[in-house]
Design an enzyme around this catalytic site. Sequence first.
Site, mmCIF file in Angstrom:
data_model
loop_
_atom_site.group_PDB
_atom_site.id
_atom_site.type_symbol
_atom_site.label_atom_id
_atom_site.label_comp_id
_atom_site.label_asym_id
_atom_site.label_seq_id
_atom_site.Cartn_x
_atom_site.Cartn_y
_atom_site.Cartn_z
ATOM 1 N N ASP A 243 0.836 -1.194 0.000
ATOM 2 C CA ASP A 243 0.000 0.000 0.000
ATOM 3 C C ASP A 243 0.874 1.250 0.000
ATOM 4 O O ASP A 243 1.886 1.321 0.723
ATOM 5 C CB ASP A 243 -0.896 -0.021 1.251
ATOM 6 C CG ASP A 243 -1.777 1.194 1.364
ATOM 7 O OD1 ASP A 243 -2.626 1.384 0.483
ATOM 8 O OD2 ASP A 243 -1.600 1.961 2.334
ATOM 9 N N GLU B 280 1.632 -0.470 -4.997
ATOM 10 C CA GLU B 280 0.692 0.598 -5.316
ATOM 11 C C GLU B 280 1.567 1.832 -5.508
ATOM 12 O O GLU B 280 2.077 2.391 -4.529
ATOM 13 C CB GLU B 280 -0.312 0.829 -4.182
ATOM 14 C CG GLU B 280 -1.325 1.901 -4.518
ATOM 15 C CD GLU B 280 -2.253 2.237 -3.360
ATOM 16 O OE1 GLU B 280 -3.421 2.571 -3.619
ATOM 17 O OE2 GLU B 280 -1.813 2.161 -2.195
#
Length: 677
Positions: free
Chosen positions: A349, A385
């Site tokens: 993330d 990401e």
Amino acid sequence: MTKSDLPFDRSAARSDMLGAEPQEGGTNFAIFSEHASAVELCLFDDSGAPTQSGMLPEMEGGIWFGFLPDVGPGQRYGYRVHGPYEPDRGHRFNPAKLLIDPYARRLDRELIWNDAVFGYDVATGDDLTFDDRDSAPFVPKGVVSDPVFDWNGDLAIRRRWSETVIYEAHLRGLTMQHPAVPEEQRGTFAALAHPAVLDHLNRIGVTAVELLPVQSFLRDQHLVDKGLTNYWGYNTINFFSPQASYLAGGHVEEIKRTVKALHKAGIEVILDVVYNHTAEGSEKGPTLSFRGIDNLTYYLTDPDHPRHCYDVTGTGNTLNVAHPAVLRMVLDSLRYWVEVMHIDGFRFDLASTLGREPTGFEREGAFFAAMKQDPVLSSVKLIAEPWDVGDGGYQVGGFPWPFREWNDKFRDDVRGFWRRDPEMTGRFSERLLGSPVQFGHSLRPATSSVNFIAAHDGFTLRDTVSYNHKHNEANGEDGRDGHDHNVSDNMGAEGATDDAVINDARNARVKAMLAALFLSRGVPMLLAGDEMGNTQDGNNNVYAQDNDTSWLDWDAADTDLIDWVARLTALRRSFPDLSSRTFEGISGAQGDRLDAVHWWHPEGRHMEDSDWPTTLCFGLILDGDDHNLLMLFNAGDATTITLPEGNWRLRLASRDLAPEARPLEMPPQSVAVFDNG
């Protein structure tokens, strides 16, 4: 060292194993704190009541450690760390606060919110004050865990990227309404391993399940106060332990049994992990673990004003992965999930944060260098990401091999092309070839792009064709949350409708977009539920909705759409050219005629540069060793197409057509695939 009330055996103590490691005759406890003056180990009984405590007797290199005889798996524990409370210098030690071991393999329960969990007097709002209330009754305790498990020969699958189909799913939402799963198991790891769930995944051709965060996280106080919850889990408080509520039986072994079952079914397990920040938030957040252990070590602080956290994540703090001890913790936790839990890979993330050095994002920085040389982690699936909210944080295409990256350009351009946005055909063609402009450099393969049309963050695929605007009122933020850039189109009615014409058009576009996903080079990622027409009623940010809004409605599943996805994945397996690992023969120029790739105009000729801005229908020809593939994409109205010479056989079509007709009548908003092998 301060005298301990616990009977530590100094001769057996080890500084080379962090955490609570059960050994023969007892357990070794070790924790890193560079600026502490003493570290106190506290033991608790099964009810959470304190029993004994004592100062760890040894310290070297900032690691405080001690061996405690006759303590084994099941023992609950926590730490109180002593040192200066000087917020203006970045120090926030407060021994009144019980702290979670960063290496705890299991937490006994979730946090109970109380003012006592803050290191300062939260009622005043002044983080320079000092709060001396005991937080132990409210803080989860670590549990000493036994790593022994009979894997019975289970091995990592290590499936090639070119053969991978990812299914992004929320562990809880996937099974909370599954009729075949026993109610007591729904929403847990045990449910994920249920035969009915595995059968569905195999039916639609999934080879890897990517789970939203399952490491222990907090349910934010402001959400709890509003009667909501942190559903997604991007608020990690411990990187080794699983979320307690995700274990039906309360034991870590449940995860191992689930991973073993998925591997037996041929499915890899990828975890979405959050190493960019923690749940402690800004300097005004609670003191639960890292902040009280050593704030200056574990977090980035403002160099000029170390009282304040340096935040590039939008969550209040940023983990200081540039510090060797913090980097070691991150790598140790990743290796733990691979070696002990048999996890097959990770999606990071806000991964740009992990590459932040003093000069900004650095693709050759300490974190990436460590990952690339690590003999365990460099061989598993690694997905970034590729952005965060800081300056220069958008880095799509900027990560080093062996990382793959979420490609939001694929999402937006595929949606835009099928929505008939102007001048999108050329950009859409680049996405079909694996986005060579973004990824065709630095010796990176075409599988560097993880392609997706929808993900947990944003509209589902069904909502993309059903809503023009987000409908997030239930989140309690007056509609301010969630993306405004949705590239969606309700096609004539906002939300659900009984209009058969609109519903037919929506179904056609959904099938066409799914076809584009599985016919493109790169690694396809399907959002759980998109294969069955799942809706979130227009909410494009269900992070706080642990209810029917976010749970998959299996009873309402569109079986025709499920069959369509199964056919697409089967076609992809049958033609390896669709998932080529190389950019060989692809320059990225929209009008080039290359040896292996040809662009076809409906008039029966190769595309020219002047065609790209205006056409909504075109073909892509892939030359193979023993056959050619012809893929036709028509985002516009019904179109007559003159096919290339040859004996073309229809393999798949998203809408009914007459495959033998010449010229071919291509229905509106449709995809068709032919081969001549």
